[in-house]
Design an enzyme around this catalytic site. Structure first.
Site, PDB file in Angstrom:
ATOM      1  N   HIS A 101       0.800  -1.231   0.000  1.00 32.71           N
ATOM      2  CA  HIS A 101       0.000   0.000   0.000  1.00 32.71           C
ATOM      3  C   HIS A 101       0.832   1.280   0.000  1.00 32.71           C
ATOM      4  CE1 HIS A 101      -4.509   0.884   0.996  1.00 32.71           C
ATOM      5  NE2 HIS A 101      -4.105   1.461  -0.112  1.00 32.71           N
ATOM      6  N   ASP A 128     -10.025  -0.450   3.573  1.00 30.49           N
ATOM      7  CA  ASP A 128      -8.847  -1.012   4.235  1.00 30.49           C
ATOM      8  C   ASP A 128      -9.248  -1.430   5.655  1.00 30.49           C
ATOM      9  OD1 ASP A 128      -6.191  -1.447   5.231  1.00 30.49           O
ATOM     10  OD2 ASP A 128      -5.405   0.208   4.021  1.00 30.49           O
ATOM     11  N   HIS A 130      -7.123  -1.030   7.871  1.00 28.96           N
ATOM     12  CA  HIS A 130      -6.276  -0.091   8.613  1.00 28.96           C
ATOM     13  C   HIS A 130      -6.385   1.321   8.032  1.00 28.96           C
ATOM     14  CE1 HIS A 130      -4.386  -4.129   8.363  1.00 28.96           C
ATOM     15  NE2 HIS A 130      -4.179  -3.962   9.664  1.00 28.96           N
ATOM     16  N   ASP A 132      -3.880   3.298   7.909  1.00 27.26           N
ATOM     17  CA  ASP A 132      -2.548   3.604   7.353  1.00 27.26           C
ATOM     18  C   ASP A 132      -2.178   5.051   7.650  1.00 27.26           C
ATOM     19  OD1 ASP A 132      -2.427   0.999   6.517  1.00 27.26           O
ATOM     20  OD2 ASP A 132      -2.754   1.437   4.391  1.00 27.26           O
ATOM     21  N   HIS A 145       4.288   0.850   4.569  1.00 24.30           N
ATOM     22  CA  HIS A 145       2.957   0.698   3.959  1.00 24.30           C
ATOM     23  C   HIS A 145       1.848   1.105   4.943  1.00 24.30           C
ATOM     24  CE1 HIS A 145       2.082  -3.766   5.350  1.00 24.30           C
ATOM     25  NE2 HIS A 145       2.593  -3.035   6.302  1.00 24.30           N
ATOM     26  N   ASP A 231      -7.305  -1.980  -0.404  1.00 24.05           N
ATOM     27  CA  ASP A 231      -6.352  -2.864   0.271  1.00 24.05           C
ATOM     28  C   ASP A 231      -7.049  -4.226   0.413  1.00 24.05           C
ATOM     29  OD1 ASP A 231      -4.977  -4.273   2.405  1.00 24.05           O
ATOM     30  OD2 ASP A 231      -4.117  -2.357   3.060  1.00 24.05           O
ATOM     31  N   ASP A 233      -6.863  -6.416   2.499  1.00 20.67           N
ATOM     32  CA  ASP A 233      -7.310  -6.756   3.858  1.00 20.67           C
ATOM     33  C   ASP A 233      -8.617  -6.057   4.248  1.00 20.67           C
ATOM     34  OD1 ASP A 233      -6.722  -4.210   4.956  1.00 20.67           O
ATOM     35  OD2 ASP A 233      -4.735  -4.837   5.613  1.00 20.67           O
ATOM     36  N   GLU A 276      -1.614  -4.644  -1.672  1.00 18.77           N
ATOM     37  CA  GLU A 276      -1.367  -5.670  -0.646  1.00 18.77           C
ATOM     38  C   GLU A 276      -1.719  -7.093  -1.072  1.00 18.77           C
ATOM     39  OE1 GLU A 276       0.297  -5.171   2.170  1.00 18.77           O
ATOM     40  OE2 GLU A 276       0.380  -2.966   2.088  1.00 18.77           O
TER      41      GLU A 276
END
Ligand code: MG
Ligand code: MG
Length: 311
Positions: A101, A128, A130, A132, A145, A231, A233, A276
């Site tokens: 990412h 995502d 997260h 980030d 990332h 992302d 995830d 990712e």
């Protein structure tokens, strides 16, 4: 979306932003999963521009000794700031195929720069687990990332160590969905911004339709451009295991497709990145195949259309 009839596939096999390798195979996994054929069948002209790589020629260190691959991060940002160029509606729609990412740190300021030059607002939908939102000062893992959103809004913690963003993204133009793993430093700093955050609890309680529709209304009212940063995830690990940072409780198959279908219907999306994807962790390519299916939904394929052979 209706303004584009051609798509540029841009591979960015970067994988120094995380702790484990494998994301460098992401672009080729999407190709193997049939991204080009799938989008061609939807009527788009596809131009696979190949992979873009950069090599850091030096080693950079930082006071935060956990940080690794800082020079690679800088080289990636510099390369992508120009590669992101989409200055007119009729140019091909870019799909950036990561890579981890950290590619967003280069892509987003490049897109924002072009939007600014056209006197338009750049918006970002950040899908995502997260946010980030780590900075060079706050990251404990040192994995870069985890920093792109903080970097692209112009956080001062990057000054002197990373080139300034070509054009920062306005925090109020970022909408995050699917968030379910946030550390204390990120939570505190996020609360001080105007970034719109919908965590998984909010999605559990209210669904994705209402907040996504409200965000799309904002983009439309501003006549803005919309980048979607996906992302892997963001998705539940049960359906998308090929990512190094899995967090349970992610978006379901239908939630993810619904988001893509609503984005398609909006006609507002102007660019996309897939980040990712780590094919080394996949199970017989099923995550890469799912991602290609989601991209197909973003470009107009309805889930029920897939097995309709009557025409
Ligand atoms: Mg991410
Ligand atoms: Mg993530």
């Amino acid at each position: 979306m209706t303004v584009h009839n051609s798509i540029n596939l841009i591979g960015i096999p970067a994988d120094t932003g995380g702790a484990r390798t494998g994301c460098l195979m992401g672009p080729d996994a999407l190709r193997t999963a049939g991204i080009e054929t799938t989008l061609s069948e939807l009527g788009y002209q596809i131009n696979d521009r190949g992979n873009f790589e950069c090599d850091a020629t030096s080693v950079l260190t930082h006071n935060n000794s956990s940080i690794h691959h800082l020079a690679d991060y800088n080289a990636l940002i510099e390369m992508l700031a120009d590669l992101s160029k989409i200055s007119a509606e009729e140019t091909p729609f870019p799909i950036f195929m990561g890579g981890d990412h950290s590619i967003a740190s280069g892509i987003l300021p490049g897109l924002a720069h072009d939007a600014e030059a056209a006197n338009e607002e750049q918006f970002v939908l950040w899908l995502d687990a997260h946010p980030d939102f780590q900075t060079l000062e706050t990251t404990e893992s040192g994995n870069l990332h985890g920093t792109p959103v903080a970097y692209v809004i112009g956080d001062k913690d990057f000054e002197g160590a990373v080139p300034a963003p070509k054009q920062p993204i306005k925090p109020e133009n970022i909408c995050m969905m699917g968030i379910r793993s946030v550390d204390t430093a990120e939570r505190k700093r996020l609360a001080c911004t105007n970034i719109e955050v919908h965590d998984m609890r909010a999605i559990d309680e209210h669904g994705i339709v209402k907040p996504l529709r409200a965000f799309l209304d904002r983009v439309r009212a501003a006549k803005g451009r919309l980048h979607v940063s996906l992302d892997v995830d963001f998705l539940d690990p049960e359906i998308a295991p090929a990512v190094g940072t899995t967090v349970p409780g992610g978006a379901t198959f239908r939630e993810a497709h619904l988001i893509m279908e609503m984005l398609h219907d909006s006609g507002l999306v102007t660019s996309l990145d897939i980040s990712e994807l780590n094919p080394f962790l996949d199970e017989r390519g099923r995550t890469a195949t799912l991602i290609v299916d989601l991209i197909a939904s973003l470009f107009g394929r309805k889930v029920l259309d897939r097995r309709t052979w009557s025409f």
